[in-house]
Design an enzyme around this catalytic site. Structure first.
Site, PDB file in Angstrom:
ATOM      1  N   CYS A  64      -9.482   2.746 -10.081  1.00  0.00           N
ATOM      2  CA  CYS A  64      -9.615   3.021  -8.631  1.00  0.00           C
ATOM      3  C   CYS A  64      -9.725   4.505  -8.285  1.00  0.00           C
ATOM      4  CB  CYS A  64      -8.932   1.939  -7.747  1.00  0.00           C
ATOM      5  SG  CYS A  64      -7.145   2.170  -8.094  1.00  0.00           S
ATOM      6  N   HIS A 102       5.090   5.789   3.699  1.00  0.00           N
ATOM      7  CA  HIS A 102       4.109   5.160   3.343  1.00  0.00           C
ATOM      8  C   HIS A 102       3.706   5.462   1.846  1.00  0.00           C
ATOM      9  CE1 HIS A 102       0.272   2.952   3.149  1.00  0.00           C
ATOM     10  NE2 HIS A 102      -0.167   3.982   3.106  1.00  0.00           N
ATOM     11  N   HIS A 105      -0.680   0.511  -0.908  1.00  0.00           N
ATOM     12  CA  HIS A 105      -0.958  -1.024  -0.740  1.00  0.00           C
ATOM     13  C   HIS A 105      -0.573  -1.633  -2.035  1.00  0.00           C
ATOM     14  CE1 HIS A 105      -3.077   1.014   2.575  1.00  0.00           C
ATOM     15  NE2 HIS A 105      -2.676  -0.235   3.292  1.00  0.00           N
ATOM     16  N   ASP A 109      -4.599  -8.431  -7.312  1.00  0.00           N
ATOM     17  CA  ASP A 109      -5.723  -8.498  -8.521  1.00  0.00           C
ATOM     18  C   ASP A 109      -5.062  -7.719  -9.762  1.00  0.00           C
ATOM     19  OD1 ASP A 109      -5.762  -6.082  -7.507  1.00  0.00           O
ATOM     20  OD2 ASP A 109      -7.917  -6.216  -6.847  1.00  0.00           O
ATOM     21  N   ARG A 117      -0.947  -5.470  -8.235  1.00  0.00           N
ATOM     22  CA  ARG A 117      -1.711  -4.022  -8.321  1.00  0.00           C
ATOM     23  C   ARG A 117      -1.037  -3.150  -7.227  1.00  0.00           C
ATOM     24  NH1 ARG A 117      -6.665  -1.487  -6.424  1.00  0.00           N
ATOM     25  NH2 ARG A 117      -7.254  -3.519  -5.634  1.00  0.00           N
ATOM     26  N   CYS A 119      -1.065  -0.038  -5.610  1.00  0.00           N
ATOM     27  CA  CYS A 119      -2.087   1.099  -5.571  1.00  0.00           C
ATOM     28  C   CYS A 119      -1.487   2.301  -4.512  1.00  0.00           C
ATOM     29  CB  CYS A 119      -3.597   0.330  -5.024  1.00  0.00           C
ATOM     30  SG  CYS A 119      -4.548   1.598  -4.925  1.00  0.00           S
TER      31      CYS A 119
END
Ligand SMILES: [Zn+2]
Length: 131
Positions: A64, A102, A105, A109, A117, A119
């Site tokens: 990704c 932050h 996320h 999956d 995951r 990410c």
């Protein structure tokens, strides 16, 4: 580790504009812009406060364009979650509970064993090789 509580102006002084936007404004870096970390053993620390967040051994290539992990570095790593309803989606936001940065996320999956995951924006991470 002491919790860190700085004002936006204080963060602006120590972070790059992109790192500020991502960590303090819940921004997202462009994919494939910050996933060029070495593959050597080591830990990924919070860019803002230095807390240990993720381990190289839990990193995988999700394709990704963002660094992806199956789990935090330890069960007591300061990785917190909150519900993010922005952009018309319901997602689970991930942040550093030590300083409020932050990170990215977490999605359900990922590969075994966790099926998760994480990410994460690479700009929010400080990779330190194992010495
Ligand atoms: Zn932090």
């Amino acid at each position: 580790m002491d919790k860190i509580d700085k004002t936006d102006d204080e963060w602006r002084e120590v972070l790059s504009p992109l790192a500020f936007e991502v960590t303090r404004r819940r921004g997202t870096e462009r994919p494939f812009s910050h996933d060029d970390f070495p593959a050597t053993p080591g830990r990924f620390h919070c860019l803002c406060c230095g807390a240990e967040l993720f381990d190289q051994s839990d990193k995988f290539d999700a394709g990704c364009g963002w660094p992806s992990f199956t789990r935090p570095a330890a069960s007591d790593a300061p990785v917190g979650e909150s519900t993010d309803l922005s952009h018309g989606m319901q997602r689970t936001e991930v942040h550093c509970t030590n300083c409020g940065a932050h990170l990215g996320h977490v999605f359900p999956d990922g590969p075994a064993p966790t099926g998760l995951r994480y990410c994460i924006n690479g700009v929010a991470l400080d990779f330190r090789e194992e010495s």
